[in-house]
Design a protein around this motif. Structure first.
Motif, PDB file in Angstrom:
ATOM      1  N   TRP A 249      -9.119  -6.600   0.132  1.00 22.17           N
ATOM      2  CA  TRP A 249      -9.447  -5.864   1.354  1.00 22.17           C
ATOM      3  C   TRP A 249     -10.205  -6.754   2.318  1.00 22.17           C
ATOM      4  O   TRP A 249      -9.879  -6.833   3.503  1.00 22.17           O
ATOM      5  N   ILE A 250     -11.198  -7.466   1.811  1.00 23.88           N
ATOM      6  CA  ILE A 250     -12.038  -8.269   2.699  1.00 23.88           C
ATOM      7  C   ILE A 250     -11.358  -9.572   3.113  1.00 23.88           C
ATOM      8  O   ILE A 250     -11.684 -10.162   4.148  1.00 23.88           O
ATOM      9  N   THR A 251     -10.375 -10.039   2.321  1.00 25.46           N
ATOM     10  CA  THR A 251      -9.696 -11.309   2.646  1.00 25.46           C
ATOM     11  C   THR A 251      -8.281 -11.096   3.186  1.00 25.46           C
ATOM     12  O   THR A 251      -7.540 -12.060   3.339  1.00 25.46           O
ATOM     13  N   TRP A 252      -7.899  -9.868   3.465  1.00 24.24           N
ATOM     14  CA  TRP A 252      -6.574  -9.587   3.991  1.00 24.24           C
ATOM     15  C   TRP A 252      -5.481 -10.077   3.028  1.00 24.24           C
ATOM     16  O   TRP A 252      -4.545 -10.775   3.406  1.00 24.24           O
ATOM     17  N   ASN A 253      -5.640  -9.700   1.763  1.00 19.81           N
ATOM     18  CA  ASN A 253      -4.652  -9.977   0.706  1.00 19.81           C
ATOM     19  C   ASN A 253      -4.481 -11.452   0.382  1.00 19.81           C
ATOM     20  O   ASN A 253      -3.444 -11.857  -0.163  1.00 19.81           O
ATOM     21  N   ASN A 254      -5.488 -12.252   0.655  1.00 15.30           N
ATOM     22  CA  ASN A 254      -5.386 -13.665   0.304  1.00 15.30           C
ATOM     23  C   ASN A 254      -5.485 -13.912  -1.196  1.00 15.30           C
ATOM     24  O   ASN A 254      -5.274 -15.036  -1.651  1.00 15.30           O
ATOM     25  N   GLY A 255      -5.808 -12.880  -1.952  1.00 11.99           N
ATOM     26  CA  GLY A 255      -5.851 -13.049  -3.395  1.00 11.99           C
ATOM     27  C   GLY A 255      -4.472 -13.241  -4.013  1.00 11.99           C
ATOM     28  O   GLY A 255      -4.348 -13.826  -5.094  1.00 11.99           O
ATOM     29  N   TYR A 256      -3.436 -12.763  -3.341  1.00 11.61           N
ATOM     30  CA  TYR A 256      -2.074 -12.865  -3.893  1.00 11.61           C
ATOM     31  C   TYR A 256      -1.513 -14.251  -3.572  1.00 11.61           C
ATOM     32  O   TYR A 256      -0.556 -14.398  -2.802  1.00 11.61           O
ATOM     33  N   HIS A 257      -2.101 -15.249  -4.213  1.00  9.96           N
ATOM     34  CA  HIS A 257      -1.863 -16.619  -3.776  1.00  9.96           C
ATOM     35  C   HIS A 257      -0.532 -17.189  -4.268  1.00  9.96           C
ATOM     36  O   HIS A 257       0.116 -17.950  -3.550  1.00  9.96           O
ATOM     37  N   ALA A 258      -0.130 -16.837  -5.475  1.00  9.94           N
ATOM     38  CA  ALA A 258       1.172 -17.315  -5.953  1.00  9.94           C
ATOM     39  C   ALA A 258       2.286 -16.760  -5.082  1.00  9.94           C
ATOM     40  O   ALA A 258       3.205 -17.484  -4.679  1.00  9.94           O
ATOM     41  N   ALA A 259       2.214 -15.477  -4.759  1.00  9.67           N
ATOM     42  CA  ALA A 259       3.216 -14.859  -3.887  1.00  9.67           C
ATOM     43  C   ALA A 259       3.211 -15.536  -2.522  1.00  9.67           C
ATOM     44  O   ALA A 259       4.273 -15.766  -1.922  1.00  9.67           O
ATOM     45  N   HIS A 260       2.032 -15.876  -2.038  1.00  8.85           N
ATOM     46  CA  HIS A 260       1.923 -16.545  -0.738  1.00  8.85           C
ATOM     47  C   HIS A 260       2.602 -17.908  -0.764  1.00  8.85           C
ATOM     48  O   HIS A 260       3.267 -18.297   0.197  1.00  8.85           O
ATOM     49  N   HIS A 261       2.457 -18.643  -1.856  1.00  2.00           N
ATOM     50  CA  HIS A 261       3.100 -19.952  -1.932  1.00  2.00           C
ATOM     51  C   HIS A 261       4.612 -19.836  -2.093  1.00  2.00           C
ATOM     52  O   HIS A 261       5.352 -20.717  -1.647  1.00  2.00           O
ATOM     53  N   VAL A 262       5.063 -18.779  -2.715  1.00  2.00           N
ATOM     54  CA  VAL A 262       6.510 -18.577  -2.833  1.00  2.00           C
ATOM     55  C   VAL A 262       7.121 -18.305  -1.464  1.00  2.00           C
ATOM     56  O   VAL A 262       8.173 -18.842  -1.111  1.00  2.00           O
ATOM     57  N   ARG A 263       6.438 -17.464  -0.669  1.00  2.00           N
ATOM     58  CA  ARG A 263       6.913 -17.149   0.689  1.00  2.00           C
ATOM     59  C   ARG A 263       5.727 -17.207   1.640  1.00  2.00           C
ATOM     60  O   ARG A 263       5.079 -16.193   1.903  1.00  2.00           O
ATOM     61  N   GLN A 264       5.459 -18.388   2.141  1.00  2.00           N
ATOM     62  CA  GLN A 264       4.237 -18.574   2.915  1.00  2.00           C
ATOM     63  C   GLN A 264       4.251 -17.847   4.250  1.00  2.00           C
ATOM     64  O   GLN A 264       3.182 -17.591   4.825  1.00  2.00           O
ATOM     65  N   ALA A 265       5.418 -17.492   4.781  1.00  2.00           N
ATOM     66  CA  ALA A 265       5.479 -16.793   6.063  1.00  2.00           C
ATOM     67  C   ALA A 265       5.548 -15.274   5.900  1.00  2.00           C
ATOM     68  O   ALA A 265       5.680 -14.553   6.888  1.00  2.00           O
ATOM     69  N   GLN A 266       5.459 -14.800   4.663  1.00  2.00           N
ATOM     70  CA  GLN A 266       5.479 -13.354   4.426  1.00  2.00           C
ATOM     71  C   GLN A 266       4.238 -12.716   5.050  1.00  2.00           C
ATOM     72  O   GLN A 266       3.134 -13.244   4.940  1.00  2.00           O
ATOM     73  N   HIS A 267       4.428 -11.580   5.729  1.00  2.00           N
ATOM     74  CA  HIS A 267       3.284 -10.920   6.346  1.00  2.00           C
ATOM     75  C   HIS A 267       2.291 -10.497   5.278  1.00  2.00           C
ATOM     76  O   HIS A 267       2.678 -10.041   4.191  1.00  2.00           O
ATOM     77  N   TRP A 268       1.002 -10.622   5.573  1.00  2.00           N
ATOM     78  CA  TRP A 268      -0.039 -10.373   4.567  1.00  2.00           C
ATOM     79  C   TRP A 268       0.033  -8.960   3.986  1.00  2.00           C
ATOM     80  O   TRP A 268      -0.305  -8.750   2.826  1.00  2.00           O
TER      81      TRP A 268
END
Length: 250
Positions: free
Chosen positions: A194-213
């Motif tokens: 909540w406080i980091t705008w879903n930055n905890g889902y880091h593996a998913a972010h690296h798989v699709r870095q342009a995915q909306h948070w």
């Protein structure tokens, strides 16, 4: 809120207290700024630039510095430690200390933008122009009210730049390269995300870095079975402890 403190609060201790109270909000903006450079907030560029200038005074990162240092320097070289701007390894492959890494990465944030933009002249020009504009605005604030500018803006901005790199160490330190699912830690805690705008889902972010948070929790649910159990959960786990990476073979 920061401008109100700067212009209207004259008591130094009250100014310090209010600035400290706003630090958690600034940390949240650090997370939002990260998401913004991957997936712009607005369709039109003018409001994006205005938002980025505003976030500079909260996070210490100018427009396009994050694009170069993070997207070009980290995501593009995630599996190449020698080129990764968030490389946590020492020369022998072992892990740097948390604070040593954070300080080194923070100091390298702006200098790294020059070599990273060597083959990207348009991006380099934008980085230089907007960094110069942000610097001039900050200097104007310092000239107008020096102590207030340092307390409300300059000092917290440096702290936020440091904390940005501090979080990166927690995401990646001590983990092997070559696989998005084992190269980062995923924090599924509700408050953290909540406080980091879903930055905890880091593996998913690296798989699709342009995915909306806002779509990262759903993406993580699709990928969770491919992430080792010890690298996901509602606690950070061992990344705040001393970590050791396997030394590279000679």
């Amino acid at each position: 809120a920061l401008l109100a403190i700067y212009f209207y609060v004259d008591n130094i201790w009250l100014m310090v207290a209010l600035s400290v109270i706003l630090l958690p909000a600034r940390l949240s903006v650090v997370g939002y700024n990260h998401n913004h450079i991957h997936c712009m907030t607005f369709v039109e560029q003018a409001p994006n630039r205005l938002l980025e200038i505003m976030m500079f005074f909260e996070t210490g990162t100018t427009p396009f510095s994050g694009t170069l240092n993070h997207i070009v320097g980290h995501h593009a070289h995630y599996f190449e430690p020698e080129l990764d701007t968030l490389n946590w390894r020492k020369a022998d492959g072992s892990a740097m200390g948390h604070h040593a890494f954070s300080l080194k990465a923070a100091l390298w944030h702006y200098p790294s933008c020059w070599p990273l933009s060597r083959d990207r002249p348009a991006l380099r020009s934008k980085f230089i122009a907007y960094s110069a504009l942000c610097a001039l605005l900050l200097v104007a604030l310092i000239v107008h009210k020096p102590l207030a500018a340092i307390i409300v803006f300059a000092a917290p901005m440096l702290l936020m730049l440091y904390m940005l790199k501090y979080a990166a160490y927690a995401h990646h330190s001590g983990l092997p390269i070559g696989d998005d699912f084992t190269g980062s830690r995923t924090h599924t805690g509700k408050f953290y995300n909540w406080i980091t705008w879903n930055n905890g889902y880091h593996a998913a972010h690296h798989v699709r870095q342009a995915q909306h948070w806002s779509e990262l929790p759903a993406l993580h649910a699709e990928l969770a079975q491919r992430i080792p159990d010890e690298l996901q959960g509602d606690r950070w786990g061992s990344q705040f402890a001393e970590v050791r990476a396997t030394p590279r073979p000679r």
